[in-house]
Structure formats: structure tokens, C-alpha cells
Design a protein around this motif. Structure first.
Motif, mmCIF file in Angstrom:
data_model
loop_
_atom_site.group_PDB
_atom_site.id
_atom_site.type_symbol
_atom_site.label_atom_id
_atom_site.label_comp_id
_atom_site.label_asym_id
_atom_site.label_seq_id
_atom_site.Cartn_x
_atom_site.Cartn_y
_atom_site.Cartn_z
ATOM 1 N N THR A 1 0.883 -1.175 0.000
ATOM 2 C CA THR A 1 0.000 0.000 0.000
ATOM 3 C C THR A 1 0.916 1.220 0.000
ATOM 4 N N ASP A 2 0.338 2.398 0.015
ATOM 5 C CA ASP A 2 1.178 3.593 -0.004
ATOM 6 C C ASP A 2 2.021 3.744 1.273
ATOM 7 N N ASP A 3 1.624 3.051 2.348
ATOM 8 C CA ASP A 3 2.439 3.145 3.557
ATOM 9 C C ASP A 3 3.008 1.796 3.997
ATOM 10 N N HIS A 4 3.140 0.883 3.050
ATOM 11 C CA HIS A 4 3.752 -0.420 3.364
ATOM 12 C C HIS A 4 4.491 -0.968 2.143
ATOM 13 N N ILE A 5 5.801 -1.137 2.307
ATOM 14 C CA ILE A 5 6.625 -1.765 1.272
ATOM 15 C C ILE A 5 7.103 -3.112 1.807
ATOM 16 N N TYR A 6 6.992 -4.148 0.980
ATOM 17 C CA TYR A 6 7.530 -5.455 1.354
ATOM 18 C C TYR A 6 8.684 -5.763 0.422
ATOM 19 N N LEU A 7 9.803 -6.190 0.972
ATOM 20 C CA LEU A 7 10.929 -6.515 0.109
ATOM 21 C C LEU A 7 11.679 -7.735 0.621
ATOM 22 N N VAL A 8 12.407 -8.360 -0.279
ATOM 23 C CA VAL A 8 13.205 -9.535 0.076
ATOM 24 C C VAL A 8 14.632 -9.272 -0.374
ATOM 25 N N VAL A 9 15.577 -9.412 0.560
ATOM 26 C CA VAL A 9 16.986 -9.207 0.215
ATOM 27 C C VAL A 9 17.753 -10.530 0.365
ATOM 28 N N ASN A 10 18.914 -10.572 -0.248
ATOM 29 C CA ASN A 10 19.714 -11.794 -0.261
ATOM 30 C C ASN A 10 20.244 -12.140 1.126
ATOM 31 N N ALA A 11 20.292 -13.452 1.397
ATOM 32 C CA ALA A 11 20.753 -13.933 2.704
ATOM 33 C C ALA A 11 22.161 -13.432 3.009
ATOM 34 N N GLY A 12 23.019 -13.529 2.017
ATOM 35 C CA GLY A 12 24.412 -13.157 2.238
ATOM 36 C C GLY A 12 24.613 -11.666 2.421
ATOM 37 N N CYS A 13 23.609 -10.876 2.065
ATOM 38 C CA CYS A 13 23.717 -9.419 2.187
ATOM 39 C C CYS A 13 22.916 -8.891 3.367
ATOM 40 N N ARG A 14 22.237 -9.801 4.071
ATOM 41 C CA ARG A 14 21.305 -9.386 5.111
ATOM 42 C C ARG A 14 21.914 -8.365 6.078
ATOM 43 N N ASP A 15 23.051 -8.720 6.657
ATOM 44 C CA ASP A 15 23.626 -7.864 7.700
ATOM 45 C C ASP A 15 23.988 -6.484 7.168
ATOM 46 N N LYS A 16 24.661 -6.470 6.010
ATOM 47 C CA LYS A 16 25.078 -5.156 5.492
ATOM 48 C C LYS A 16 23.867 -4.361 4.983
ATOM 49 N N ASP A 17 22.887 -5.048 4.411
ATOM 50 C CA ASP A 17 21.685 -4.356 3.939
ATOM 51 C C ASP A 17 20.943 -3.714 5.109
#
Lengths: 164, 407
Positions: free
Chosen positions: B138-154
């Protein structure tokens, strides 16, 4: 041969997947996951050598091909060059990975299995027969004594798998 | 990162090859106890999964099927992947869109609610911190998926920027979906099989679209996306229900959809021409060089306003110096770091991913070449173990994609 990459931590899984193969082999030990042939010598890097008369034939073991998966390309040396015990003489490419193949013994390479360039899959279907890789004139036959016998190699594979 | 599969294998091999094998083995695998396990771990083992360390997780590289068979089965019928190692994240608050737009190249504001896109998190130099599929719920909710290996730095990167954004009065917060697991269902049977498990009409959900809905009795986030080039879904399911959902999917497919590991996942994404972060895209690679110019929103190209925008917009105007392209080749499959030469033997770039394509039965690869050598049909040499083999720049995807789009 350095192929303990993907499946190396997976002894349990391999037990399941290889169980059926052992039955098809000409000779196998009851507790072995993959076929091991009597009368051959084995390196801990998973190559076998068959010494007959003045020539020794070399290939990779059933255990090795099973870890690697489908072989799609084989890099073999030229006839006339020499192989050195424990040193790489070629490479096997599978869908999964690349692996160097080490020579179990030293000597002059007198023949290479050129059929493998057309049908590399022979290494999977017939690792001890059609899938042989090179024939070597051993320069130091006593090197054979440093290799494992079939029982020792079977035990080695079990321990190696169990270690993970 | 989604992988580094090949490097993983390489590094283990090298380590094992170097010194006393047993001792090294013990040392390396002692740390296996520290690996994280998804809630499907026992399920994988029970199905013959061969587990390997991957980005800090113990994940199946393959099951009983070979990687070749698994890859082909996905395109013919379907695959079920456990991708719970990847990190699902929600950004909430009335300013979540302007916040995210500072960090990514996508036109997030321009996305219709319930739709998403592939995007890239950039750094100040225009390089890629990670790639990610983001969805405007929605306009006030973004869902995203990031890579496991990048989790900490992301997460550190997002958190740092969130702090200063909030300090200036911006309203945004996050929730990391560690209470959920992620399954990817891919292939031609994905939709018909999943339809058995939900009342929502899946034929109305197109590629890139998102719904929150009931699947197999639990509240799921469904994105029609994937990493294989096939039609399919990524399903975020409450972890308590993940094993049941996996079982239900396999049951409803009558054995045709098969559990598939990271090995085939890598073959599939390579055939589809998709980047593997850590291989095909790194901190120093810009989205323009990576061939992801299409993912930079039109408005973003005009306005900038994301990290590294000056570098990226300049590259857009002048053209990048290097470009990611596909190759097919003879000889052994090129792998990452294989040198690319022109026909005269001059270095023109490097392979970043490569292998034997189970579906095409030939070598395919991707890598970066100097601009000028990037056109399809350009003849090159690919160097493997010191020998140069013939290769040709080839259009990607190598295998046609089958995304479900409105006709």
C-alpha cells in the motif's frame, strides 16, 4: 581429485542416493555406498589405478563420479607428457563443479581415452571401464604400494563421509 | 547474495587440498553447528537433501535428483525451493516510499499498490549493495526480500539511513519477517498446483503482482515472481505452517513438482540470464553496467535522488565502459573469473557466472566486457585452465522466460 565440495557434508543423503548403485557393480562391499572394484588401487583423492604388465590405467572412482554428478567435459593431457603422483593431470567438469584429477602414480602417459571428449558421461555410467582416463607407463612402480586397497578405500570413503 | 555456489565449492576444495585433510575437515565442519537452519531443515533431510553451508545457512544443494534432472523438471513441471534463508522485510509509515527511493533506483512512488519490481540498492559511487524484489503493498507499506548473504550489510545500511531520515521528521519503521519462511514455487505447474490451496483466483495475479491471502489455511504474502525464468510464486508463510504448505504443494502436484536445491536454482537463473549478487553484481558494479538500466524508473532517470545517482546518470548519458553480456562457448564450461579475450587474444573482460546448461545442453555464461564487444554475435575467446576456447556473445535470457503477463 578435489571434488569434496558440494556434497561433502552430506553423508546421510548420499547413503540413500547411492545405495542402489552398489548392487549393480561387479563387486562391492556390503557397507560401501558406491562401487569399489577388487584388484584396483585407490588414491585418497578418489582416483583408481589398475596395473597390468607394463601399463597402468587410471580413472576416477564411482564414489567420485557420484559426488560430482553428470560429467559434461573432460580435460585430458597429451600422450607423451608425464604424470606425477599427487599432481593434477587433467580436470573433470560436471554441471555442479570443476575438479582437478590427480595422478595416483608417476610415469609417462602412453594413451588417453579420446572417446571421453565425445561421451564424457561414460565417467558416470562406467567409471571403472569405459570411463578410464589415461594409461601410464609407471616410472616408479613402488608408488603403487602407497595407495589404498579396495577395503581400505571403502573404509576411507565411509570415514570421510561420516566426518561431515 | 543468492549464491556464490561456485566459489563456495572452490574455497572448500582449496582448503581441503592444502593441508592435512582430516584436520581441516574437522575444523571447517565444526562450524557447521553454527549454521542457521530453516524450519524445513528436517524436511529436507527426510527428502534426501544434501545440505551444504550457504551464506551462513545449512541449505540443500540438491536432493535425490541430479542437478541436470532437477533443472529440466522445473521447466517441464515445477520446482519447490526453500528460500527461507532470504530476508523478508516490511517498511511501514507514511514516508516509507520517499525513504526507500533514496536507497534504490526504482520508481517506487509510481508502482501501483499490489505490484513490485526488481531493484538495486546503490551506494554513493553508484555501485550495487544488493539486488532485491520490492513490492508496494500500500502507499504506507513496502515489502521486500533481500539476499541472505547481504542481510547484515543491507539491514545496517537501511538502519543508518532510517535514523537520519527519522531525525529529520520522516515517518518510517521496519519489521524483519523472521517469523516467516519463504517458499518459491516455480514452473508451469506452479499456478495450477497452488490454485488447489487457495480460493483467490490466481489467473488474475500477474507477474510482479502481490497479494496477502489465505493459502492452505494460513495468512501468506504471495508474489508472482521468481528466479528461474518460469512462471511462479514466492510465498511468505508463517514459519509454523511452512512444512505443511511444502507438503501440500508436493502432494497436490502428484509428485510432479519436486523439491529443488541451490544447484539447480543456479542453473535455472543462469539460463534465465538473471544476476547472482556476489558473482554478477558487486559493490563496484553499477546497475547500468549490469544491464539493469530498465529497472531505473523513468522519473528517477530524470530526477535522480538515490545514492550514486550522479555516477549512474552520467553513465546513462555517456554509456558504460563495461557491460554484462551472455556467452555460449565450446570446450569446458567457463566459470567465474575465466578471462575473456578478443579474437587477437587481448583481454577484454571476465566471466562472472558460467556452466553447462541442462536445458540447452551447451555451455552458457555471463560476464563483463569492454563496451564495443558487447553486441550479440561478437566472437570472443574464453580462457579455461590456460587454454582459449571459442565463444560468442549471446543474447540473454538463454532459455526464453515464461512470466505470466496479461495477453
Amino acid at each position: 581429485m578435489a571434488l569434496r565440495m558440494w556434497a561433502s557434508s552430506t553423508a546421510n543423503a548420499l547413503r540413500i542416493s547411492v545405495a542402489s548403485k552398489a548392487r549393480l557393480s561387479p563387486y562391492s562391499f556390503s557397507r560401501c555406498f558406491s562401487a569399489v572394484i577388487d584388484g584396483l588401487k585407490y588414491a585418497t583423492s578418489h582416483e583408481w589405478v589398475k596395473h597390468e604388465g607394463s601399463v597402468a590405467t587410471i580413472g576416477i572412482t564411482d564414489h567420485a563420479q557420484d559426488h560430482l554428478g553428470e560429467v559434461v567435459f573432460v580435460d585430458l593431457p597429451e600422450v607423451g607428457t608425464s604424470a606425477t603422483q599427487g599432481k593434477s593431470f587433467g580436470a573433470v567438469e560436471s554441471v555442479k563443479a570443476t575438479s582437478d584429477i590427480n595422478s595416483p602414480i608417476s610415469g609417462e602417459i602412453v594413451e588417453v581415452n579420446s572417446k571421453l571428449s565425445e561421451s564424457p558421461g561414460a565417467i558416470n555410467s562406467s567409471p571403472y571401464e569405459e570411463g578410464w582416463m589415461i594409461k601410464v607407463k609407471p616410472s616408479n612402480p613402488s608408488e603403487l604400494e602407497s595407495l589404498l586397497g579396495p577395503k581400505e578405500y571403502t573404509k576411507f570413503c565411509e570415514e570421510e563421509d561420516a566426518a561431515h | 547474495m543468492r549464491g556464490g555456489l561456485w566459489q563456495l565449492g572452490q574455497s572448500i576444495t582449496r582448503r581441503l587440498a592444502q593441508a592435512d585433510k582430516k584436520a581441516i575437515t574437522r575444523r571447517y565442519f565444526a562450524s557447521e553447528a553454527d549454521l542457521k537452519k530453516t524450519v524445513l531443515y528436517d524436511f529436507h533431510i527426510a527428502h534426501g537433501g544434501k545440505m551444504v553451508p550457504f551464506a551462513g545457512w545449512s541449505m540443500p544443494i540438491q536432493y535425490k535428483d541430479s542437478i541436470m534432472d532437477s533443472t529440466i523438471n522445473c521447466r517441464e513441471y515445477g520446482s519447490l525451493f526453500d528460500v527461507s534463508h532470504m530476508c523478508g522485510l516490511s517498511l511501514n509509515g507514511k514516508d516509507c516510499i520517499p525513504f526507500l527511493e533514496k536507497l534504490v533506483i526504482a520508481d517506487v512512488a509510481g508502482l501501483a499498490p499490489g505490484t513490485g519490481t526488481l531493484t538495486v540498492f546503490t551506494n554513493e559511487k553508484g555501485g550495487a549493495i544488493d539486488d532485491s524484489v520490492i513490492t508496494k503493498v500500500t502507499d504506507d507499506h513496502i515489502y521486500l526480500v533481500v539476499n541472505a548473504g547481504c542481510r547484515d550489510k543491507d539491514l545496517a545500511h537501511i538502519e543508518e539511513h532510517m535514523k537520519s531520515f527519522k531525525a529529520k521528521g520522516g515517518q518510517v519503521s521496519w519489521h524483519i519477517h523472521d517469523e516467516r519462511s519463504l517458499l518459491a514455487l516455480q514452473g508451469p505447474l506452479a499456478a495450477p498446483v497452488l490454485q488447489h490451496l487457495t480460493k483467490e483466483d490466481l489467473s488474475k495475479i500477474y507477474f510482479g503482482e502481490f497479494r496477502m491471502l489465505d493459502i492452505n489455511g494460513s495468512h501468506c504474502f504471495l508474489t508472482r515472481t521468481g528466479y528461474t525464468g518460469e512462471d511462479g510464486f514466492e510465498i511468505s508463510v508463517p514459519s509454523d505452517n511452512a512444512v505443511d504448505l511444502a507438503k501440500a504443494i508436493l502432494d497436490k502436484s502428484e509428485g510432479k513438482v519436486r523439491l529443488t536445491g541451490l544447484g539447480a536454482r543456479d542453473s535455472l537463473r543462469l539460463e534465465a540470464g538473471l544476476c547472482l549478487y556476489g558473482n554478477d553484481m558487486e559493490q563496484h558494479t553499477t546497475p547500468v553496467e549490469a544491464g539493469l538500466t530498465w529497472a531505473i524508473g523513468k522519473r528517477r532517470k530524470a530526477e535522480g535522488g538515490f545514492l550514486g545517482a550522479e555516477v549512474i546518470l552520467k553513465q546513462l548519458a555517456e554509456g558504460p565502459k563495461i557491460r554484462r553480456v551472455g556467452f555460449s562457448s565450446s570446450g569446458p564450461p567457463p566459470r567465474s573469473h575465466s578471462e575473456i579475450q578478443d579474437e587477437k587474444g587481448t583481454n577484454i573482460g571476465e566471466i562472472t557466472s558460467g556452466g553447462f546448461s541442462p536445458c540447452l545442453k551447451k555451455n552458457i555464461a555471463m560476464g563483463y566486457v569492454n563496451s564495443g564487444y558487447h553486441k550479440a554475435g561478437t566472437k570472443v575467446k574464453l580462457v579455461v585452465r590456460g587454454k582459449a576456447y571459442d565463444g560468442v556473445v549471446t543474447k540473454m535470457p538463454f532459455v526464453p522466460t515464461k512470466y505470466y503477463k496479461p495477453s
